[in-house]
Motif scaffolding. Structure first.
Motif, mmCIF file in Angstrom:
data_model
loop_
_atom_site.group_PDB
_atom_site.id
_atom_site.type_symbol
_atom_site.label_atom_id
_atom_site.label_comp_id
_atom_site.label_asym_id
_atom_site.label_seq_id
_atom_site.Cartn_x
_atom_site.Cartn_y
_atom_site.Cartn_z
ATOM 1 N N TRP A 1 0.808 -1.161 0.011
ATOM 2 C CA TRP A 1 0.155 0.025 0.047
ATOM 3 C C TRP A 1 0.656 1.279 -0.091
ATOM 4 O O TRP A 1 0.587 2.218 -0.790
ATOM 5 N N ALA A 2 1.895 1.054 0.737
ATOM 6 C CA ALA A 2 2.880 2.554 0.959
ATOM 7 C C ALA A 2 3.469 2.747 -0.241
ATOM 8 O O ALA A 2 3.541 3.744 -0.812
ATOM 9 N N ALA A 3 3.841 1.755 -0.895
ATOM 10 C CA ALA A 3 4.487 1.765 -2.175
ATOM 11 C C ALA A 3 3.572 2.402 -3.136
ATOM 12 O O ALA A 3 4.160 3.122 -4.110
ATOM 13 N N ALA A 4 2.452 1.742 -3.326
ATOM 14 C CA ALA A 4 1.524 2.273 -4.474
ATOM 15 C C ALA A 4 1.065 3.705 -4.225
ATOM 16 O O ALA A 4 0.817 4.327 -4.977
ATOM 17 N N GLN A 5 1.088 4.254 -2.762
ATOM 18 C CA GLN A 5 0.877 5.591 -2.559
ATOM 19 C C GLN A 5 2.115 6.591 -2.905
ATOM 20 O O GLN A 5 1.903 7.626 -2.549
ATOM 21 N N GLY A 6 3.106 5.795 -3.205
ATOM 22 C CA GLY A 6 4.301 6.576 -3.012
ATOM 23 C C GLY A 6 4.915 7.069 -1.696
ATOM 24 O O GLY A 6 5.683 8.153 -1.666
ATOM 25 N N ARG A 7 4.513 6.381 -0.722
ATOM 26 C CA ARG A 7 4.873 6.489 0.669
ATOM 27 C C ARG A 7 5.810 5.760 1.479
ATOM 28 O O ARG A 7 5.842 5.636 2.659
ATOM 29 N N LEU A 8 6.422 4.828 0.614
ATOM 30 C CA LEU A 8 7.348 4.039 1.342
ATOM 31 C C LEU A 8 8.438 4.718 1.927
ATOM 32 O O LEU A 8 9.159 5.386 1.242
ATOM 33 N N PRO A 9 8.715 4.384 3.245
ATOM 34 C CA PRO A 9 10.024 4.954 4.003
ATOM 35 C C PRO A 9 11.225 4.822 3.088
ATOM 36 O O PRO A 9 11.212 3.644 2.665
ATOM 37 N N ARG A 10 11.957 5.922 3.357
ATOM 38 C CA ARG A 10 13.095 5.541 2.609
ATOM 39 C C ARG A 10 14.272 4.814 3.548
ATOM 40 O O ARG A 10 15.401 4.545 2.904
ATOM 41 N N SER A 11 14.251 4.543 4.633
ATOM 42 C CA SER A 11 14.825 3.854 5.537
ATOM 43 C C SER A 11 15.279 2.676 4.826
ATOM 44 O O SER A 11 14.493 1.704 4.623
ATOM 45 N N HIS A 12 16.493 2.176 4.835
ATOM 46 C CA HIS A 12 17.185 0.837 4.377
ATOM 47 C C HIS A 12 16.545 -0.112 5.230
ATOM 48 O O HIS A 12 16.325 -1.209 4.737
ATOM 49 N N ALA A 13 16.548 -0.152 6.624
ATOM 50 C CA ALA A 13 15.975 -1.026 7.560
ATOM 51 C C ALA A 13 14.659 -1.480 7.154
ATOM 52 O O ALA A 13 14.480 -2.765 7.193
ATOM 53 N N VAL A 14 13.912 -0.561 6.949
ATOM 54 C CA VAL A 14 12.293 -0.994 6.647
ATOM 55 C C VAL A 14 12.207 -1.521 5.315
ATOM 56 O O VAL A 14 11.610 -2.705 5.313
ATOM 57 N N ARG A 15 13.052 -1.106 4.267
ATOM 58 C CA ARG A 15 13.020 -1.673 2.962
ATOM 59 C C ARG A 15 13.739 -3.131 2.940
ATOM 60 O O ARG A 15 13.080 -4.181 2.501
ATOM 61 N N ALA A 16 14.521 -3.087 3.822
ATOM 62 C CA ALA A 16 15.318 -4.575 3.804
ATOM 63 C C ALA A 16 14.260 -5.555 4.843
ATOM 64 O O ALA A 16 14.148 -6.748 4.029
ATOM 65 N N ALA A 17 13.695 -5.135 5.891
ATOM 66 C CA ALA A 17 12.845 -6.084 6.518
ATOM 67 C C ALA A 17 11.633 -6.357 5.659
ATOM 68 O O ALA A 17 11.108 -7.485 5.367
ATOM 69 N N LEU A 18 11.076 -5.637 4.746
ATOM 70 C CA LEU A 18 10.272 -6.020 3.639
ATOM 71 C C LEU A 18 10.626 -7.052 2.807
ATOM 72 O O LEU A 18 9.779 -7.965 2.633
ATOM 73 N N MET A 19 11.704 -6.697 2.285
ATOM 74 C CA MET A 19 12.279 -7.592 1.364
ATOM 75 C C MET A 19 12.358 -9.223 2.095
ATOM 76 O O MET A 19 12.213 -10.435 1.389
ATOM 77 N N ILE A 20 12.992 -9.065 3.334
ATOM 78 C CA ILE A 20 13.237 -10.374 3.861
ATOM 79 C C ILE A 20 11.918 -11.046 4.218
ATOM 80 O O ILE A 20 11.679 -12.331 4.212
ATOM 81 N N ASP A 21 10.720 -10.122 4.745
ATOM 82 C CA ASP A 21 9.474 -10.716 4.982
ATOM 83 C C ASP A 21 8.886 -11.299 3.574
ATOM 84 O O ASP A 21 8.481 -12.510 3.907
ATOM 85 N N ALA A 22 9.257 -10.856 2.604
ATOM 86 C CA ALA A 22 8.462 -11.165 1.434
ATOM 87 C C ALA A 22 9.095 -12.530 1.227
ATOM 88 O O ALA A 22 8.312 -13.656 0.732
#
Length: 85
Positions: free
Chosen positions: A20-41
């Motif tokens: 949802w955040a990515a579709a809205q253009g609101r995904l945090p820039r934090s590398h930790a959050v993005r890494a957590a999303l990739m690991i979770d996926a």
């Protein structure tokens, strides 16, 4: 529902938030959050998919359909089929 099944549910909710955040253009820039999303996926999709053959072996003799086994394994992973009686 067993309490251990809340962990996969939280993982799926986190992935839905990320989509949802990515579709809205609101995904945090934090590398930790993005890494957590990739690991979770990777764990939610990849690891659960790899568990399907073992789940079929465990649950099909108990009368569960392949469709049900696949769905519940993708949602809950091993926390579902390893707790079957």
């Amino acid at each position: 529902m067993k309490w251990t099944r809340t962990i996969p549910i939280l993982g799926w909710l986190f992935l839905m938030w990320g989509a949802w955040a990515a579709a809205q253009g609101r995904l945090p820039r934090s590398h930790a959050v993005r890494a957590a999303l990739m690991i979770d996926a990777g764990l939610s999709i990849g690891a659960h998919a790899v568990q399907i053959p073992a789940a079929i072996s465990a649950a099909q003799p108990l009368g569960h359909s392949r469709r049900r086994i696949t769905l519940l394994t993708m949602v809950f992973g091993a926390t579902w089929y390893r707790t079957l009686a």
